[in-house]
Structures are given as C-alpha cells and as structure tokens.
Scaffold this active site. Structure first.
Site, short mmCIF file in Angstrom:
data_model
loop_
_atom_site.label_atom_id
_atom_site.label_comp_id
_atom_site.label_asym_id
_atom_site.label_seq_id
_atom_site.Cartn_x
_atom_site.Cartn_y
_atom_site.Cartn_z
N ASP A 7 0.86 -1.18 0.00
CA ASP A 7 0.00 0.00 0.00
C ASP A 7 0.90 1.24 0.00
O ASP A 7 2.13 1.12 -0.18
CB ASP A 7 -1.01 -0.03 1.17
CG ASP A 7 -0.36 0.26 2.52
OD1 ASP A 7 0.88 0.39 2.59
OD2 ASP A 7 -1.10 0.39 3.52
N CYS A 64 3.27 -2.89 3.96
CA CYS A 64 2.41 -1.74 4.29
C CYS A 64 3.19 -0.89 5.28
O CYS A 64 4.41 -1.04 5.40
CB CYS A 64 1.03 -2.18 4.79
SG CYS A 64 0.99 -2.99 6.39
N THR A 66 3.16 -0.76 8.66
CA THR A 66 3.70 -1.57 9.76
C THR A 66 4.00 -3.00 9.34
O THR A 66 4.73 -3.71 10.04
CB THR A 66 2.67 -1.65 10.90
OG1 THR A 66 1.47 -2.24 10.35
CG2 THR A 66 2.38 -0.28 11.48
N HIS A 97 11.00 -23.39 9.56
CA HIS A 97 10.01 -24.02 10.45
C HIS A 97 8.58 -23.95 9.92
O HIS A 97 7.81 -24.88 10.11
CB HIS A 97 10.03 -23.35 11.83
CG HIS A 97 11.30 -23.56 12.58
ND1 HIS A 97 11.39 -23.41 13.94
CD2 HIS A 97 12.55 -23.91 12.16
CE1 HIS A 97 12.63 -23.66 14.33
NE2 HIS A 97 13.35 -23.96 13.27
N HIS A 133 8.02 -30.18 11.73
CA HIS A 133 7.53 -28.92 11.16
C HIS A 133 6.40 -29.18 10.16
O HIS A 133 5.42 -28.44 10.10
CB HIS A 133 8.68 -28.15 10.49
CG HIS A 133 9.71 -27.71 11.50
ND1 HIS A 133 9.37 -27.02 12.64
CD2 HIS A 133 11.05 -27.87 11.53
CE1 HIS A 133 10.46 -26.78 13.34
NE2 HIS A 133 11.49 -27.29 12.70
C1 RB5 Z 1 -1.80 3.07 6.33
O1 RB5 Z 1 -1.82 4.32 6.89
C2 RB5 Z 1 -1.46 2.01 7.38
O2 RB5 Z 1 -2.52 1.86 8.26
C3 RB5 Z 1 -1.09 0.70 6.72
O3 RB5 Z 1 -0.04 0.89 5.84
C4 RB5 Z 1 -0.65 -0.39 7.66
O4 RB5 Z 1 0.34 0.05 8.53
C5 RB5 Z 1 -1.73 -1.13 8.34
O5 RB5 Z 1 -1.50 -2.08 9.10
#
Ligand code: RB5
Length: 148
Positions: A7, A64, A66, A97, A133
């Site tokens: 994203d 993304c 995080t 694993h 595993h």
């Molecule tokens: C986008 O702002 C953010 O929420 C997305 O990239 C991600 O971190 C969601 O888990």
C-alpha cells in the site's frame, strides 16, 4: 516468480525491493500499488495471496506501513503462511520451520538496508522439510477456515 504487493505505506520500500530483485536477476510480478496515494492494503494482500495460491508465483512479498495489516489480510486465505519479519533470524526461521510463502514487512518500521537482507534471507532459505515442522504446518492448515 515473486509476487509483490504494497500500500502507500510500503510504496517507497517496495521500490528498493524491486531494484534489488532486478539486480539479483529474480523475476517478479508487481500487483501494485503504483503510487504513494492512499489505498487499502487488503486489496494487495488478496492479489498476492491469489497469485501464490494459484501457483503463478512461488513466493510473495507484501509491504504496508507496519506490515501488520497486510500480513493479517494475507493470512485470511487458506494455504497462505505470511510471516511479518523485521529481522533476519525470524526470516530464516519462518522459512525453515513454517515454510512461509509470503514475507511481510513494514515500510515505516525497517530501513531499506536491513529490509533487503531480510528479503534475501527469506528467498534463499529452503524449508527444512523436517517431520515435526510438516506436522505443525498440517495442523495450521487443518484449523484454517475455507476462504471464499
Ligand atoms: C496506512 O496508513 C497504514 O494503516 C497501513 O499501511 C498499515 O500500517 C496497516 O497495518
């Protein structure tokens, strides 16, 4: 073939990943996003999960902000084992694993230097193929509800 999806939070880091894969001569299919405009990470998780599950791609990389949302979204699909990794130890262990088929990272968490080493570790480590595993992975898959 490696399926790529991100994203807007992962867009910049994905650029570095693509450049790195090209330098390594590894083929990828880019499922977007293709700009830094705000978008919805589940759409890209779904596209990459589908490409891996259909066999069109062997592995996937999702990014993304995080890495959390996009990994949660990918793991909703039966047969997907998406591992959120921000260190090489975890990237190696999840291949050995868990036979993880998608790597997730957070573009706002890890810098490109470290991220590319994580990518290399994930791509270059084979599954251990050890019985214990395989048994545990089979149990994960048994517990998984069918995707639509
Ligand atoms: C986008 O702002 C953010 O929420 C997305 O990239 C991600 O971190 C969601 O888990």
């Amino acid at each position: 073939m490696i399926a790529l999806g991100c994203d807007h939070g992962g867009f910049e880091l994905m650029g570095a990943v693509k450049e790195h894969l090209e330098k390594r001569g590894l083929e990828y299919k880019d499922f977007g996003t293709h700009s830094a405009d705000s978008c919805d990470y589940p759409d890209f998780a779904k596209a990459v999960a589908s490409a891996v599950l259909s066999g069109e791609c062997d592995r996937g990389i999702l990014i993304c902000g995080t890495g959390i949302g996009i990994s949660i979204a990918a793991n909703r699909f039966e047969g997907i084992r998406c591992a959120l990794c921000h260190d090489c130890f975890s990237a190696e262990a999840t291949r050995l694993h868990n036979d993880a088929n998608i790597l997730a990272m957070g573009g706002r968490v890890v810098g490109p230097g470290h991220a590319l080493k994580i990518v290399d570790t994930f791509l270059d480590t084979p599954f251990s193929d050890e019985e214990r595993h395989k048994r545990r992975i089979a149990k994960i898959e048994e517990n998984h509800k069918k995707a639509d």
